[in-house]
Design a protein around this motif. Structure first.
Motif, short mmCIF file in Angstrom:
data_model
loop_
_atom_site.label_atom_id
_atom_site.label_comp_id
_atom_site.label_asym_id
_atom_site.label_seq_id
_atom_site.Cartn_x
_atom_site.Cartn_y
_atom_site.Cartn_z
N SER A 46 0.99 -1.21 0.23
CA SER A 46 -0.08 -0.04 -0.09
C SER A 46 0.90 1.09 -0.31
CB SER A 46 -0.91 0.04 1.45
OG SER A 46 -1.46 1.08 1.35
N VAL A 47 0.74 2.30 -0.88
CA VAL A 47 1.57 3.12 -1.10
C VAL A 47 0.74 4.59 -0.89
CG1 VAL A 47 3.14 4.58 -2.77
CG2 VAL A 47 3.23 1.83 -2.75
N LEU A 48 1.27 5.49 -0.17
CA LEU A 48 0.96 6.83 0.05
C LEU A 48 2.05 7.75 -0.54
CD1 LEU A 48 -1.18 9.00 1.26
CD2 LEU A 48 0.39 8.79 3.53
N ASP A 49 1.71 8.57 -1.77
CA ASP A 49 2.42 9.42 -2.28
C ASP A 49 2.13 10.87 -1.88
OD1 ASP A 49 4.04 10.80 -4.08
OD2 ASP A 49 3.19 10.30 -6.03
N LEU A 50 3.10 11.27 -0.99
CA LEU A 50 2.90 12.80 -0.51
C LEU A 50 3.68 13.69 -1.31
CD1 LEU A 50 3.54 12.00 3.34
CD2 LEU A 50 1.12 12.10 1.82
N ARG A 64 3.97 -1.29 -11.98
CA ARG A 64 4.60 -2.43 -11.32
C ARG A 64 3.71 -3.47 -10.46
NH1 ARG A 64 10.61 -1.21 -10.60
NH2 ARG A 64 11.18 0.48 -11.81
N GLY A 65 2.27 -3.00 -10.68
CA GLY A 65 1.25 -3.93 -10.11
C GLY A 65 0.75 -3.33 -8.80
N THR A 66 1.43 -2.36 -8.23
CA THR A 66 0.59 -1.92 -6.94
C THR A 66 -0.83 -1.31 -7.12
OG1 THR A 66 2.83 -1.21 -6.20
CG2 THR A 66 0.96 -0.12 -5.01
N GLU A 67 -1.73 -1.66 -6.74
CA GLU A 67 -3.10 -1.36 -6.97
C GLU A 67 -3.58 -0.44 -5.71
OE1 GLU A 67 -5.47 -4.80 -7.22
OE2 GLU A 67 -4.65 -5.24 -9.04
N GLN A 68 -3.07 -0.27 -4.45
CA GLN A 68 -3.46 0.45 -3.33
C GLN A 68 -2.54 1.67 -3.38
OE1 GLN A 68 -4.15 -1.42 0.29
NE2 GLN A 68 -4.49 -3.39 -0.81
N ILE A 69 -2.94 2.74 -4.02
CA ILE A 69 -1.91 3.73 -4.36
C ILE A 69 -2.94 5.16 -3.85
CG2 ILE A 69 -0.56 5.31 -5.41
CD1 ILE A 69 -0.15 2.72 -7.46
N THR A 70 -2.46 6.02 -2.84
CA THR A 70 -3.17 7.15 -2.59
C THR A 70 -2.11 8.30 -2.89
OG1 THR A 70 -4.35 6.12 -0.88
CG2 THR A 70 -4.28 8.63 -0.86
N SER A 71 -2.50 9.42 -3.84
CA SER A 71 -1.57 10.56 -4.02
C SER A 71 -2.15 11.67 -3.43
CB SER A 71 -1.54 10.50 -5.66
OG SER A 71 -0.87 9.55 -6.01
N VAL A 72 -1.52 12.65 -2.85
CA VAL A 72 -2.12 13.72 -1.84
C VAL A 72 -1.05 14.79 -2.59
CG1 VAL A 72 -2.10 14.79 0.26
CG2 VAL A 72 -2.49 12.33 0.04
N ASP A 73 -1.77 15.90 -2.98
CA ASP A 73 -1.13 16.99 -3.33
C ASP A 73 -2.09 18.21 -3.05
OD1 ASP A 73 1.55 17.65 -4.89
OD2 ASP A 73 0.11 19.26 -4.95
N ALA A 74 -1.82 19.44 -2.85
CA ALA A 74 -2.57 20.75 -2.40
C ALA A 74 -3.05 21.32 -3.44
CB ALA A 74 -1.70 21.61 -1.52
N ASN A 75 -2.42 21.02 -4.61
CA ASN A 75 -2.58 21.78 -6.09
C ASN A 75 -3.76 21.18 -6.84
OD1 ASN A 75 -2.05 22.30 -9.01
ND2 ASN A 75 -0.99 23.93 -7.96
N TYR A 76 -4.71 21.83 -7.16
CA TYR A 76 -5.78 21.22 -8.04
C TYR A 76 -5.23 20.83 -9.35
CZ TYR A 76 -9.94 20.86 -10.90
OH TYR A 76 -10.90 20.50 -11.80
N ASN A 90 -5.59 3.46 -17.04
CA ASN A 90 -6.30 2.63 -16.06
C ASN A 90 -5.50 2.08 -14.91
OD1 ASN A 90 -8.77 1.06 -15.71
ND2 ASN A 90 -7.98 -0.93 -17.01
N MET A 91 -5.24 3.06 -14.25
CA MET A 91 -4.10 2.60 -13.14
C MET A 91 -5.11 3.18 -11.83
SD MET A 91 -0.58 4.91 -14.03
CE MET A 91 0.49 4.07 -15.12
N GLN A 92 -5.16 2.49 -10.86
CA GLN A 92 -6.08 2.57 -9.87
C GLN A 92 -5.17 3.50 -8.84
OE1 GLN A 92 -7.10 -1.08 -8.14
NE2 GLN A 92 -7.99 -2.05 -10.02
N ILE A 93 -5.40 4.79 -8.86
CA ILE A 93 -4.71 5.58 -7.89
C ILE A 93 -5.98 6.68 -7.34
CG2 ILE A 93 -3.10 7.72 -7.72
CD1 ILE A 93 -1.70 6.44 -10.34
N GLN A 94 -5.93 6.60 -6.20
CA GLN A 94 -6.79 7.56 -5.28
C GLN A 94 -6.35 8.78 -5.25
OE1 GLN A 94 -7.92 6.27 -1.37
NE2 GLN A 94 -9.37 8.05 -1.16
#
Length: 182
Positions: A46-50, A64-76, A90-94
């Motif tokens: 599970s990855v959190l990208d800050l 590389r196959g990671t399906e649990q990715i959360t990307s956080v950024d303040a810029n719209y 077709n990537m699963q990135i929240q």
């Protein structure tokens, strides 16, 4: 920027020039993923990208196959670009549009890998707040890693839970882990 490995290896991604970003260089990213590849199965993490910016690191994990990715950024604009790119591939990135520090204060979800790429001109006090909030709020899994990218001119080796650093040109990756006695 390009995707180094995995399903989308070699694909180039061009972010709009107006985005306030400084993507991790391909050389540094490749070196980082070589290290991570020896420690983790990417489809199990599970990855959190800050401070995710263009989403460069998130795309690499997704390829590389990671399906649990959360990307956080303040810029719209950054969040919009990540959403568009993730949909096109077709990537699963929240994505979450939020100030990273506010997000970390409220979050309770644990992650295997937390990657933070804050602005290089952050004062050390702001850099120190990242691991402080992550470890204080127990956001890292037991065998997990916090990786903070920063300039070679910034020293954060004195921060709690620091493990080691690796340098690539002007980039540094500092690694933080849960201490054995915790």
């Amino acid at each position: 920027m390009r995707i180094i490995s995995g399903k989308y290896k070699g694909r180039r991604i061009t972010a709009p020039k107006k985005l306030p970003i400084r993507p991790t260089t391909d050389m540094a990213k490749e070196s980082l993923f070589n290290i991570l590849n020896n420690q983790y199965y990417f489809d199990d993490v599970s990855v959190l990208d800050l401070f995710s910016g263009s989403g460069n690191i998130s795309y690499e994990f997704a390829s590389r196959g990671t399906e649990q990715i959360t990307s956080v950024d303040a810029n719209y604009g950054c969040i919009k670009f990540i959403n568009e790119t993730a949909e096109a591939f077709n990537m699963q990135i929240q994505t979450i549009k939020s100030d990273v520090f506010s997000f970390l204060e409220k979050s309770s979800t644990k992650h295997t890998i937390i990657f933070a790429d804050p602005p290089y001109d952050f004062p050390v006090e702001k850099f120190s707040k990242i691991p402080e909030l992550i470890f204080q709020n127990n956001l890292l899994e037991q065998e997990g890693l916090l990786i903070i990218e920063h300039s070679k001119h910034t020293d954060i080796s004195h921060l709690a839970n620091y493990s080691h650093s690796k340098g690539y040109g002007g980039n540094m990756f500092s690694f933080f882990e849960i201490a054995e006695n915790e």
